[in-house]
Enzyme design. Structure first.
Site, mmCIF file in Angstrom:
data_model
loop_
_atom_site.group_PDB
_atom_site.id
_atom_site.type_symbol
_atom_site.label_atom_id
_atom_site.label_comp_id
_atom_site.label_asym_id
_atom_site.label_seq_id
_atom_site.Cartn_x
_atom_site.Cartn_y
_atom_site.Cartn_z
ATOM 1 N N ASP A 169 19.301 21.334 73.012
ATOM 2 C CA ASP A 169 18.238 22.273 74.253
ATOM 3 C C ASP A 169 17.065 21.698 73.923
ATOM 4 O OD1 ASP A 169 16.558 24.351 75.199
ATOM 5 O OD2 ASP A 169 17.573 25.793 74.975
ATOM 6 N N HIS A 200 19.866 22.708 77.912
ATOM 7 C CA HIS A 200 18.664 24.414 77.688
ATOM 8 C C HIS A 200 19.996 24.543 79.084
ATOM 9 C CE1 HIS A 200 16.907 27.437 77.896
ATOM 10 N NE2 HIS A 200 15.999 27.334 79.453
#
Length: 231
Positions: A169, A200
């Site tokens: 992420d 993400h």
């Protein structure tokens, strides 16, 4: 097709998108938006939960900044606007608005009593805080941004919480993930799943980092969790 409803608080009123299941009475789930407002992605998630048998509601949490934000992740201008909204957003006020949404949907004749929450991105952080600060019966956080700075709140957590963490992420660096995992992995009410190689918003349909297999895996885990915690 969903419907619109209005939620009134002492600070003012805001709208929410509601999708109803076929059953006359069902547990409710509050869908907590990303930084793009209550857009088609959020409405589709809300509709999808209704199709799975939940009374689903997605409140407009940006109403204090500008009501009715509905943008996508498909242009540079929209990303710029989304980050402006993210930076202007009052997290504490947002959690209060979620609490008001929970109270409102609990009173709905179509709600069987229990209310869960699921949030994505900014909503992932808000889902974590919904678990620690409200009377939601269960909460699910997808790639929440900023949880690492608030892990101490988990001391107040008394209801089940499920976390989905993308290992690559870009908005939750490895160090932040380490803080989250170290603080929360042994908490009796918290279940954590990490997704290797995922960035993400891997579950955002149409997004740059969407991964169908892991989105499906996380979605299945979420539904199983709600089935167990909301009945």
């Amino acid at each position: 097709m969903g419907e619109r409803t209005t939620i009134t608080t002492k600070d003012g009123s805001f709208s929410a998108y509601v999708a109803r299941p076929q059953a006359a009475s069902a547990p409710a789930v509050v869908v907590i938006q990303e930084i793009f407002g209550v857009n088609q992605v959020m409405r589709d998630i809300t509709d999808g939960l209704a199709a799975q048998g939940y009374l689903a509601i997605c409140p407009d949490l940006f109403w204090r900044i500008e009501p009715g934000i509905d943008i996508t992740d498909q242009s540079e201008a929209e990303w710029k606007r989304a980050f402006e909204l993210f930076n202007a957003f009052d997290v504490d006020a947002g959690v209060k608005d979620i609490a008001a949404t929970i109270a409102e949907i609990r009173k709905d004749p179509g709600c069987s009593g229990k209310v869960g929450a699921v949030g994505f991105c900014l909503g992932g952080l808000l889902a974590f805080l919904t678990a620690t600060r409200t009377d939601a019966d269960a909460a699910v956080s997808y790639y929440g941004v900023g949880i690492e700075g608030r892990v101490a709140e988990a001391e107040k957590l008394a209801r089940p919480l499920l976390l989905h963490i993308a290992e690559e992420d870009q908005f939750v660096p490895k160090e932040a993930q380490k803080v989250i995992l170290q603080a929360l992995k042994d908490h009796p009410n918290i279940e954590i799943h990490t997704y290797p190689g995922r960035d993400h918003a891997f579950a955002r349909v149409g997004g740059e980092h969407y991964n169908e297999a892991d989105a499906r895996l996380a979605g299945g885990r979420t539904l199983q969790f709600f089935k167990k915690t909301l009945g």
